[in-house]
Design a protein around this motif. Structure first.
Motif, PDB file in Angstrom:
ATOM      1  N   GLU A 165       0.809  -1.218   0.000  1.00 14.70           N
ATOM      2  CA  GLU A 165       0.000   0.000   0.000  1.00 14.70           C
ATOM      3  C   GLU A 165       0.848   1.277   0.000  1.00 14.70           C
ATOM      4  OE1 GLU A 165      -2.799  -0.205   3.192  1.00 14.70           O
ATOM      5  OE2 GLU A 165      -3.683  -2.079   2.507  1.00 14.70           O
ATOM      6  N   PRO A 167       2.615   4.520  -0.973  1.00 15.05           N
ATOM      7  CA  PRO A 167       2.476   5.435  -2.118  1.00 15.05           C
ATOM      8  C   PRO A 167       3.737   5.428  -2.965  1.00 15.05           C
ATOM      9  CG  PRO A 167       1.758   6.483  -0.085  1.00 15.05           C
ATOM     10  CD  PRO A 167       2.434   5.209   0.316  1.00 15.05           C
ATOM     11  N   ASN A 549      -6.858  -1.193   3.866  1.00 10.47           N
ATOM     12  CA  ASN A 549      -7.450   0.124   3.638  1.00 10.47           C
ATOM     13  C   ASN A 549      -8.471   0.029   2.502  1.00 10.47           C
ATOM     14  OD1 ASN A 549      -8.041   2.789   3.052  1.00 10.47           O
ATOM     15  ND2 ASN A 549      -5.920   3.481   3.170  1.00 10.47           N
ATOM     16  N   GLY A 551      -9.757   2.340   0.867  1.00 11.50           N
ATOM     17  CA  GLY A 551      -9.598   3.397  -0.105  1.00 11.50           C
ATOM     18  C   GLY A 551     -10.732   4.412  -0.034  1.00 11.50           C
ATOM     19  N   ASP A 626      -1.597   6.427  -7.278  1.00 10.75           N
ATOM     20  CA  ASP A 626      -2.169   6.390  -5.931  1.00 10.75           C
ATOM     21  C   ASP A 626      -3.524   7.093  -5.904  1.00 10.75           C
ATOM     22  OD1 ASP A 626      -0.074   5.165  -4.090  1.00 10.75           O
ATOM     23  OD2 ASP A 626       1.095   6.601  -5.250  1.00 10.75           O
ATOM     24  N   SER A 656      -5.402   4.158  -4.237  1.00  6.46           N
ATOM     25  CA  SER A 656      -5.713   4.701  -2.907  1.00  6.46           C
ATOM     26  C   SER A 656      -7.035   5.447  -2.918  1.00  6.46           C
ATOM     27  CB  SER A 656      -4.597   5.631  -2.412  1.00  6.46           C
ATOM     28  OG  SER A 656      -3.434   4.901  -2.109  1.00  6.46           O
TER      29      SER A 656
END
Length: 674
Positions: A165, A167, A549, A551, A626, A656
């Motif tokens: 995950e 970035p 996550n 997102g 991302d 993300s």
């Protein structure tokens, strides 16, 4: 799962010392390589050795931004009661000390397999698996997994999760530290087997394909050093994005090209309408081209006479026909087979000479095969052909096309293929990419050429049958790694199924592997984009997100203030860590760029490694950012016949957050997801 303490921890300190010594040993290995003198038996071999030493030194360069190893395994001999017998540090390349003992083992080595595959159910002799966190090339933490401790519960590795995950800005990175067991299964497939990987967005199929190439180059070094590995991608933007993965893994000699670069040996200056390009890409065109080439073969109607000394030897028509039929039955290329006819006819003459009591040998047969009467006879019944002119005549002369396409293409299809005006020569013709693919087919039908040892083909679902045939020829007698996603097929000729694509590649026995676990695209994005799947690919299941996550997804109805809303969305994305991709319909990109420029937001295009990139929708495939800002989805959909598929590709570039800015209504398939 136990986690190491900060830098004061004694264990972490010892591991840092091992890293320091490993770097010193790597420098020594490289200095030793640079000190070697290339002395071959002649100038050619000396230059070859120089090049080999240069590549070796290049592969031994250290990247100070990442540690030499990312994991460690302590193993136990299953035949003894010892707890731990060996310790192996796993990294991107092999490093040894001055005594020849391994400081770091290459992730591709057999012993490293256990690092990726060991579980408590099947520990593969591993007592302890350790992973390392790092920053700026220095170890910052460690995480231990005791595989023989049955009381410890299986948990997801925090370090692996953070690495997946993390970035990123710039080109694609390798994933050697985070390869998952199902991905490792594909990566380590033996060279002689073709693998087709169906993978939804974020499943890592591209990375898996590149890592398989690196694994094969390491494991089958001798074989592949002679034949090579070829990586084929959809466009230059994609190749730029993946360009550094293999060099980072120490493989600097892999050729990476687009399909266009592979086949375009004529000057391409035209673009076919979709229906014409689809027809030219139809597999039936291979039969049409074959018919056009073999139509040059003429039935002999005269006896062959060959003067030799004081006598004249004859080969009657029926024997010539027998020789031609036997050669054609071999199924070889036109020119390859033609080259054998002179020898066959000369052999018939030789048999008559021997029957008459004359002394003969191979030199006599070769002389007869090269004689003017034999060469003229072969030229008359089996003339040489030019692949470029074959295609020119097919597309420019209706009667030639009609004869070659009889029973293969309908009259309407033949009319669709014809050039508006015949070309006077190859240089004056307005060739399209689809025409260049036909020329490539014609070249292969005239004369076979050697292929490479392995081909990695990415985004394969978008290739036409004729393009797939062109790729398949480069791997004739070898294997491929075929990567793609049926749901992301955006061309009018996109393949409907992998078995069909593999048939055109000549790889019907390939193993099909489906990657289902999504490591990059978060759940919020997957759930939103997957609303399109029942319409664009009813048989394809969405990926299964595994990221911790979920997102972020934001949908902004900009009303009459689209420019302002786009600028706001991009500005918000730049306040976060990581790369930003602003994706719009191709004919909308200039407007979006102007809005960002007016707002003072710096950005680049696909040729740059800028933090903010403005991306045409048709070039987004295979890339990831991302944070993604999608501008006006309805306009992306309206731009082409496969617009909904294109939108699916665009939406799934986000790893993300995804922001959708629109003034026009969203496609109905997505409206309910708001």
């Amino acid at each position: 799962m136990s986690t190491g303490a900060p830098s004061s921890d004694a264990v972490l300190g010892a591991e840092r010392e091992h890293l320091r010594r490993s770097r010193a040993d790597l420098r020594a290995m490289r200095e030793h390589t640079l000190a070697l003198q290339a002395q071959g038996g002649n100038q050619v071999s000396t230059e070859y050795l120089k090049a080999a030493l240069y590549r070796r030194a290049k592969a031994l360069e250290d990247d100070p931004s990442v540690p030499l190893f990312f994991g460690r395994i302590d193993t136990v001999d299953a035949s003894t009661d010892e707890r731990a017998s060996d310790t192996f540090y796993v990294g991107r390349r092999h490093v040894m000390d001055s005594n020849g003992d391994p400081m770091v083992i290459d992730w591709r080595a057999d012993v490293a397999r256990a690092f990726y595959r060991a579980t408590r159910r099947d520990p593969l002799g591993v007592v302890l698996r350790r992973r390392y966190g790092f920053a700026d090339g220095e170890l910052t933490s460690y995480e231990d997994e005791h595989l023989l401790d049955v009381d410890e519960a299986d948990v997801t590795s925090r370090i692996v999760t953070e690495e997946i995950e993390r970035p990123r800005v710039g080109p694609m990175r390798d994933i050697v530290a985070t390869i998952q067991p199902e991905q490792d299964e594909v990566v380590r497939t033996e060279l002689d087997r073709t693998v087709c990987v169906q993978g939804a967005p974020g499943t890592g199929k591209t990375a898996v394909g590149l890592h398989r190439a690196a694994y094969l180059l390491h494991t089958y070094r001798d074989r592949l050093s002679r034949t090579g590995v070829l990586v084929i991608g959809p466009n230059q933007a994609f190749l730029h994005y993946i360009a550094q993965v293999l060099p980072t893994l120490g493989e600097v000699d892999v050729r990476q090209v687009t399909v266009a670069e592979l086949v375009e040996t004529v000057p391409v200056r035209a673009v076919d309408p979709p229906e014409v390009a689809a027809l030219k890409g139809d597999a039936r065109m291979a039969e049409v081209i074959s018919n056009a080439i073999w139509a040059h073969l003429r039935e002999p109607d005269e006896t062959l006479y060959v003067p030799r000394g004081a006598r004249r030897w004859r080969v009657p028509v029926h024997e010539v026909n027998e020789a031609v039929e036997l050669l054609r039955a071999r199924g070889n290329a036109y020119a390859t087979t033609r080259a054998l006819l002179a020898q066959r006819l000369a052999h018939r003459v030789l048999l008559r000479m021997e029957a008459a009591g004359e002394i003969t040998d191979d030199r006599v047969q070769n002389a007869i095969a090269r004689s003017k009467p034999v060469k003229a006879y072969v030229d008359a019944i089996w003339p040489a052909v030019d692949p470029v002119r074959i295609v020119m005549r097919l597309l420019g002369e209706p009667d030639v096309l009609a004869r070659a396409a009889e029973g293969v293409l309908t009259p309407d299809e033949q009319e669709l293929l014809r050039w508006a005006r015949p070309a006077r020569g190859p240089k004056s013709a307005r060739w399209s990419h689809a025409d260049a693919v036909l020329v490539d087919e014609a070249r292969a039908a005239v004369e076979r050429r050697p292929g490479v040892g392995h081909v990695v083909l990415d985004e394969a679902q978008d290739l036409s049958p004729m393009e797939l045939r062109a790729v398949g020829r480069r791997a004739a007698g070898a294997s491929l790694t075929v990567l793609g996603d049926i749901a992301q097929g955006t061309t009018p000729w996109a393949t409907p199924s992998w078995p069909e694509a593999l048939r055109h590649l000549g790889q019907q026995d390939a193993h099909l592997e489906v990657l289902r676990r999504g490591y990059r695209v978060p759940a919020a994005v997957v759930e939103f984009a997957s609303a399109l799947l029942p319409t664009i690919a009813p048989g394809i299941a969405p990926p299964e997100p595994v990221r911790s996550n979920r997102g972020e997804l934001e949908i902004v109805d900009a009303g009459d203030a689209l420019p302002k809303a786009v600028v706001a969305g991009v500005a918000a994305a730049t306040d976060r860590l990581g790369s930003v991709g602003v994706i719009a319909a191709d004919d909308h990109v200039a407007d979006v760029a102007a809005w960002l420029t007016a707002a003072g937001i710096d950005f680049g295009d696909l040729a740059d490694d800028a933090r903010v990139t403005v991306v045409p929708a048709t070039l987004a495939k295979g890339l990831e950012y991302d944070h993604v800002v999608v501008v006006e989805p309805a306009r992306i959909v309206a731009a082409e016949s496969s617009g909904l598929r294109r939108l699916y590709v665009v939406l799934t570039r986000a790893v993300s957050s995804l922001t959708i800015v629109h003034s026009e209504p969203l496609p109905s398939e997505l409206a309910a997801e708001r």
